[in-house]
Scaffold this motif. Sequence first.
Motif, PDB file in Angstrom:
ATOM      1  N   LYS A   1       1.001   7.223   0.042  1.00 13.99           N
ATOM      2  CA  LYS A   1       1.554   8.506  -0.398  1.00 13.99           C
ATOM      3  C   LYS A   1       0.473   9.406  -0.983  1.00 13.99           C
ATOM      4  O   LYS A   1       0.408  10.609  -0.689  1.00 13.99           O
ATOM      5  CB  LYS A   1       2.658   8.260  -1.422  1.00 13.99           C
ATOM      6  N   LEU A   2      -0.402   8.831  -1.783  1.00 15.61           N
ATOM      7  CA  LEU A   2      -1.478   9.607  -2.399  1.00 15.61           C
ATOM      8  C   LEU A   2      -2.485  10.095  -1.358  1.00 15.61           C
ATOM      9  O   LEU A   2      -2.942  11.245  -1.406  1.00 15.61           O
ATOM     10  CB  LEU A   2      -2.189   8.763  -3.458  1.00 15.61           C
TER      11      LEU A   2
ATOM     12  N   SER B   1       2.322   3.129  -2.284  1.00 18.77           N
ATOM     13  CA  SER B   1       1.945   4.174  -3.241  1.00 18.77           C
ATOM     14  C   SER B   1       0.599   4.792  -2.887  1.00 18.77           C
ATOM     15  O   SER B   1       0.393   6.000  -3.040  1.00 18.77           O
ATOM     16  CB  SER B   1       1.903   3.592  -4.657  1.00 18.77           C
TER      17      SER B   1
ATOM     18  N   TYR C   1       0.809  -1.215   0.000  1.00 17.03           N
ATOM     19  CA  TYR C   1       0.000   0.000   0.000  1.00 17.03           C
ATOM     20  C   TYR C   1       0.850   1.277   0.000  1.00 17.03           C
ATOM     21  O   TYR C   1       0.319   2.366   0.198  1.00 17.03           O
ATOM     22  CB  TYR C   1      -0.917   0.023   1.229  1.00 17.03           C
TER      23      TYR C   1
END
Length: 310
Positions: free
Chosen positions: A27-28, A24, A22
Amino acid sequence: MLNIYKMYSEFLSSNIPYGGQYASVVKLLRSAKREILKLIKTFLEKDEKKPHIGKHFVPPLMDAVLADYARNFPDARESEVLSLFAAIINQYKVAMKDEVPRIFESVFLCTLEMITKNFEDYPEHRLKFFSLLRAIATYCFPALLQLTSEQLKLVMDSVIWAVRHTERNIAGTGIKLLLVFLNNFKKSDFCNQFHQTYFMQIEQEIIAVLTDTFHKPEFEWHVMVLQRLFSLVESGSLTEPLWDASTVPHQYPNNADYVCECTIKLLSSAFPNIMENKDLYGEEAAAKLLRERQRMLLVLGLIAPKMTDS
């Protein structure tokens, strides 16, 4: 918007410590949380119906944002939370006084633990933390008077730590925050109590940074703090002794004499070469005395005749 913030926060709290698949997404979502906080901050700063918005919007905002900040892992805490509440206090000023204890409880200790381990980690949290403290000290100072002595000591220690900081923005914010504290306590009923506890510590810390090579940009502010301290004792505004009678060899006639003696000892111990070179300016001093004597001779009768030949 707050519901989305809560949902993202719950997901991040459960996944940040583990990273993995998870990473990425985390980060979003963190980026989305920051943008939500910035949007709320802009909305509150631009709104013209301040009392109405403050009364109905800020309490649920505190429920969602402060609780999330307090329970999260350090890496999951958003520095924009500190910036948001600094903006809220700057906007609503004394109306936020009753909310300060809750803000303090939620963000102070956990943030302090993050930023005081060294001078490098969490740089964004550092500056925004002290900006929040400055907003509280400026507009909600009575709330700080309700803190326990242990809590106030933590606040003052954090301010002194900021003054020592080698990063210019943080050191600058810290010294200005210290001035706000000094000005406010001078006008409060706790003036004597505060200065009995912190006067000498503040003086020692300011002289330390004033004479090192890392804090030159704040030189003017350091001098201003010392001027405030020395003016306070010279004016006699402090009616209680700054010294502890059980630890000093003799009593002092007033606080000014005590501070003067302590300052001389502090400087002579920090700069022993001052004492070693006490005759460094002997010639200049002798020339000054000679000029003064010549001036006095011009005034008839000011010096006895038998003294003019000596």
